[in-house]
Scaffold this motif. Structure first.
Motif, PDB file in Angstrom:
ATOM      1  N   GLN A  74      15.045 -12.317   3.323  1.00  0.00           N
ATOM      2  CA  GLN A  74      14.449 -13.635   2.943  1.00  0.00           C
ATOM      3  C   GLN A  74      14.893 -14.818   2.856  1.00  0.00           C
ATOM      4  OE1 GLN A  74      14.403 -11.884  -1.335  1.00  0.00           O
ATOM      5  NE2 GLN A  74      12.403 -10.712  -0.673  1.00  0.00           N
ATOM      6  N   SER A  75      15.815 -15.473   2.927  1.00  0.00           N
ATOM      7  CA  SER A  75      16.909 -16.472   3.283  1.00  0.00           C
ATOM      8  C   SER A  75      16.032 -16.853   4.297  1.00  0.00           C
ATOM      9  CB  SER A  75      18.791 -16.100   3.222  1.00  0.00           C
ATOM     10  OG  SER A  75      19.160 -15.564   1.823  1.00  0.00           O
ATOM     11  N   MET A 135      12.642 -17.906   4.581  1.00  0.00           N
ATOM     12  CA  MET A 135      12.480 -18.960   2.918  1.00  0.00           C
ATOM     13  C   MET A 135      11.609 -19.660   3.807  1.00  0.00           C
ATOM     14  SD  MET A 135      11.387 -18.907  -0.093  1.00  0.00           S
ATOM     15  CE  MET A 135      13.151 -18.495  -1.347  1.00  0.00           C
ATOM     16  N   GLN A 192      10.552 -22.993   2.942  1.00  0.00           N
ATOM     17  CA  GLN A 192      11.191 -24.087   1.472  1.00  0.00           C
ATOM     18  C   GLN A 192       9.750 -25.191   1.333  1.00  0.00           C
ATOM     19  OE1 GLN A 192      14.098 -24.482   1.083  1.00  0.00           O
ATOM     20  NE2 GLN A 192      15.342 -22.744   1.610  1.00  0.00           N
ATOM     21  N   LEU A 201       8.548 -23.624  -2.356  1.00  0.00           N
ATOM     22  CA  LEU A 201       8.875 -24.686  -3.543  1.00  0.00           C
ATOM     23  C   LEU A 201       8.464 -25.396  -4.161  1.00  0.00           C
ATOM     24  CD1 LEU A 201      12.614 -23.387  -2.406  1.00  0.00           C
ATOM     25  CD2 LEU A 201      10.870 -21.459  -3.377  1.00  0.00           C
ATOM     26  N   ASP A 223      10.196 -15.015  -5.350  1.00  0.00           N
ATOM     27  CA  ASP A 223      11.112 -14.934  -5.621  1.00  0.00           C
ATOM     28  C   ASP A 223      11.915 -15.360  -6.458  1.00  0.00           C
ATOM     29  OD1 ASP A 223      13.553 -16.713  -6.117  1.00  0.00           O
ATOM     30  OD2 ASP A 223      12.929 -18.039  -4.352  1.00  0.00           O
ATOM     31  N   ARG A 224      12.410 -14.072  -7.209  1.00  0.00           N
ATOM     32  CA  ARG A 224      12.897 -13.528  -8.159  1.00  0.00           C
ATOM     33  C   ARG A 224      13.003 -14.479  -9.513  1.00  0.00           C
ATOM     34  NH1 ARG A 224      13.683  -8.091 -11.112  1.00  0.00           N
ATOM     35  NH2 ARG A 224      14.804  -8.338 -13.098  1.00  0.00           N
ATOM     36  N   ASP A 225      15.026 -15.419  -8.767  1.00  0.00           N
ATOM     37  CA  ASP A 225      15.363 -16.585  -9.010  1.00  0.00           C
ATOM     38  C   ASP A 225      14.477 -17.448  -9.413  1.00  0.00           C
ATOM     39  OD1 ASP A 225      17.561 -15.306  -8.828  1.00  0.00           O
ATOM     40  OD2 ASP A 225      18.007 -15.986  -6.896  1.00  0.00           O
ATOM     41  N   ALA A 226      13.522 -18.078  -8.196  1.00  0.00           N
ATOM     42  CA  ALA A 226      13.125 -19.132  -8.799  1.00  0.00           C
ATOM     43  C   ALA A 226      11.559 -19.193  -9.460  1.00  0.00           C
ATOM     44  CB  ALA A 226      12.656 -19.714  -6.951  1.00  0.00           C
ATOM     45  N   LEU A 247       5.427 -17.570   1.233  1.00  0.00           N
ATOM     46  CA  LEU A 247       6.545 -18.135   0.772  1.00  0.00           C
ATOM     47  C   LEU A 247       7.463 -17.379   1.456  1.00  0.00           C
ATOM     48  CD1 LEU A 247       8.410 -18.468  -1.875  1.00  0.00           C
ATOM     49  CD2 LEU A 247       8.079 -16.293  -2.611  1.00  0.00           C
ATOM     50  N   TYR A 248       7.321 -16.431   2.203  1.00  0.00           N
ATOM     51  CA  TYR A 248       8.214 -15.825   3.352  1.00  0.00           C
ATOM     52  C   TYR A 248       7.923 -15.605   4.745  1.00  0.00           C
ATOM     53  CZ  TYR A 248      11.320 -14.932  -0.189  1.00  0.00           C
ATOM     54  OH  TYR A 248      11.749 -14.479  -2.005  1.00  0.00           O
TER      55      TYR A 248
END
Length: 453
Positions: free
Chosen positions: A42-43, A46, A48, A51, A333-336, A343-344
């Motif tokens: 996922q990193s 991603m 960007q 976002l 993206d659970r954090d965002a 997204l990915y």
């Protein structure tokens, strides 16, 4: 007809040499391999730009209370339902924020599910123990998951109470061990009932008497785990004008009628399931899906995506939140707190393509409803929504202070259920809603429960 077996059915050394040579032929494969090994897919994949594009601003936005937290339990459907209802209490009492007890609803859901399971066992005594139906019933008799109509059953039978009247406990917030022990007991009861029937040791009447004794033990276990639910309580609060109020000796049903005052029969469950076995414009129910015996059966109306989207939009623009069910783990993206189809970029990162349609994903087990939340806003451009504001129940840390954002493209692909006022349906769909539903098998994708932690 199956594919005929040939000499090339096994993986051979020659085959492996071809695969290895292909992988090593492009230098960027090693770069990507090292990046993914170190940082995770996922990193690396991603996007960007997403976002930046997914702004937390909306042309229509409803006022809500503080974000709630289901913690380590699968009560999302219950939290979402209570989050919809609590706004009525806050408005009536002039409260900035208010929360209803999720532990109270959980107690009665576990108790009713236990009765539902035991009744299902009594109804299927002639089924083979190793058959698909009994295996299905035994799989998760009292898991945390649920559906909108199951929530309605609990509210209409047991009412609601403020959170302080029946607060969270260790096992309401961390439900795994409670579920494991109650499930263990229910499976034991299933052995007892089926064995007594198969050996002709009991009559139908004595089996039901035995079931009542079993329910007494379940009630006692639930009291230990969650506390005993109140019969009456006093409701005390101070409103935004600093005025104090006290309402004494209320039952949970009294509190619901007086302070929530919503006719849940005005709301219907609408789904978008684009599979060949579920024509649009028809109603569906699911065998052995429910919690309250004698309560409302789960019932869906399946509609085209354009209608599905329009219904959600109408209710939001009329100032009401929308309870919904989706497959939240997809492209998230659970954090965002972002749900977006772009997204990915897994395809570029892994040099593969993913081409299943929504119908394929449902038919082949790749997707189903996993989580329930609430729409509390939408952004509309030239008459069309492009992003949706989501009230989640995972606490204030993820997303934007607990709120998530969903792109409209993601809405198309992974949204499965909304609850809207019946009045928003066309005359044709209202007529369809009143037709007898087609029964789906218990393991149908539309029989899934919202239960993600």
């Amino acid at each position: 007809m199956s594919v005929r077996l040939t000499d090339d059915t096994a993986i051979t050394p020659e085959m492996m040499e071809r695969f290895q040579a292909s992988f090593r032929s492009l230098p960027q494969h090693r770069v990507l391999m090292n990046a993914i090994k170190k940082n995770g897919i996922q990193s690396v994949a991603m996007n960007q730009d997403v976002l930046v594009e997914m702004q937390y601003t909306f042309s229509t936005e409803l006022e809500t209370g503080d974000i709630t937290n289901q913690k380590n339990s699968g009560r999302c459907w219950m939290f979402a339902g209570l989050n919809v209802l609590r706004g009525h209490v806050a408005k009536k009492c002039q409260l900035k924020s208010f929360e209803l007890s999720q532990s109270y609803q959980m107690f009665w859901d576990k108790f009713e599910k236990s009765n539902y399971f035991l009744e299902s066992i009594l109804e299927t005594l002639d089924e083979p123990t190793d058959g698909r139906l009994i295996s299905w019933l035994l799989m998760q008799p009292v898991n945390d998951g649920g559906q909108w109509d199951m929530f309605v059953n609990l509210v209409e039978k047991y009412g609601v109470v403020p959170k302080h009247v029946m607060p969270e406990t260790h096992h309401s917030s961390k439900s795994r061990e409670m579920n494991r022990l109650i499930t263990r007991k229910l499976r034991e009861y299933a052995v007892t009932l089926r064995h007594a029937y198969q050996t002709k040791q009991s009559t139908a009447e004595s089996l039901r008497a035995e079931k009542q004794s079993m329910l007494g033990e379940i009630y006692r276990m639930l009291c230990f785990f969650l506390g005993e639910p109140p019969k009456t309580f006093d409701f005390e609060y101070r409103n935004e004008e600093k005025e104090f109020h006290r309402d004494e000796h209320l039952t949970p049903q009294d509190f619901y009628k007086k302070y929530v005052d919503v006719n849940l029969d005005d709301y219907v469950s609408v789904i978008h399931a684009p599979t060949a076995d579920k024509p649009f414009g028809h109603t569906y129910t699911v065998q052995y899906l429910g919690n309250v015996k004698g309560g409302k059966a789960v019932k869906y109306l399946n509609v085209e995506m354009s209608t599905f989207r329009s219904l959600a939009l109408q209710q939001l623009e009329a100032g009401e939140p929308v309870w919904f069910g989706c497959d939240v783990g997809q492209m998230l993206d659970r954090d965002a707190g972002i749900m977006d189809m772009n997204l990915y970029d897994y395809e570029s990162a892994l040099s593969v393509t993913f081409q299943m349609s929504k119908e394929d994903r449902l038919n082949y087990g790749e997707s189903l409803m996993t989580h329930a939340m609430v729409f509390t806003g939408v952004n509309v451009v030239d008459g069309q929504p492009n992003r949706w504001k989501v009230e989640n129940s995972w606490g204030p840390e993820p997303g934007n202070k607990g709120f998530f954002i969903m792109s409209d493209e993601w809405f198309d692909e992974y949204m499965y259920q909304i609850v809207v006022r019946r009045d928003y349906l066309s005359a044709e769909l209202q007529a369809a809603l009143d037709t007898p539903p087609m029964e789906l098998k218990p393991w149908d994708p539309m029989g899934s429960l919202a239960t993600l932690r």
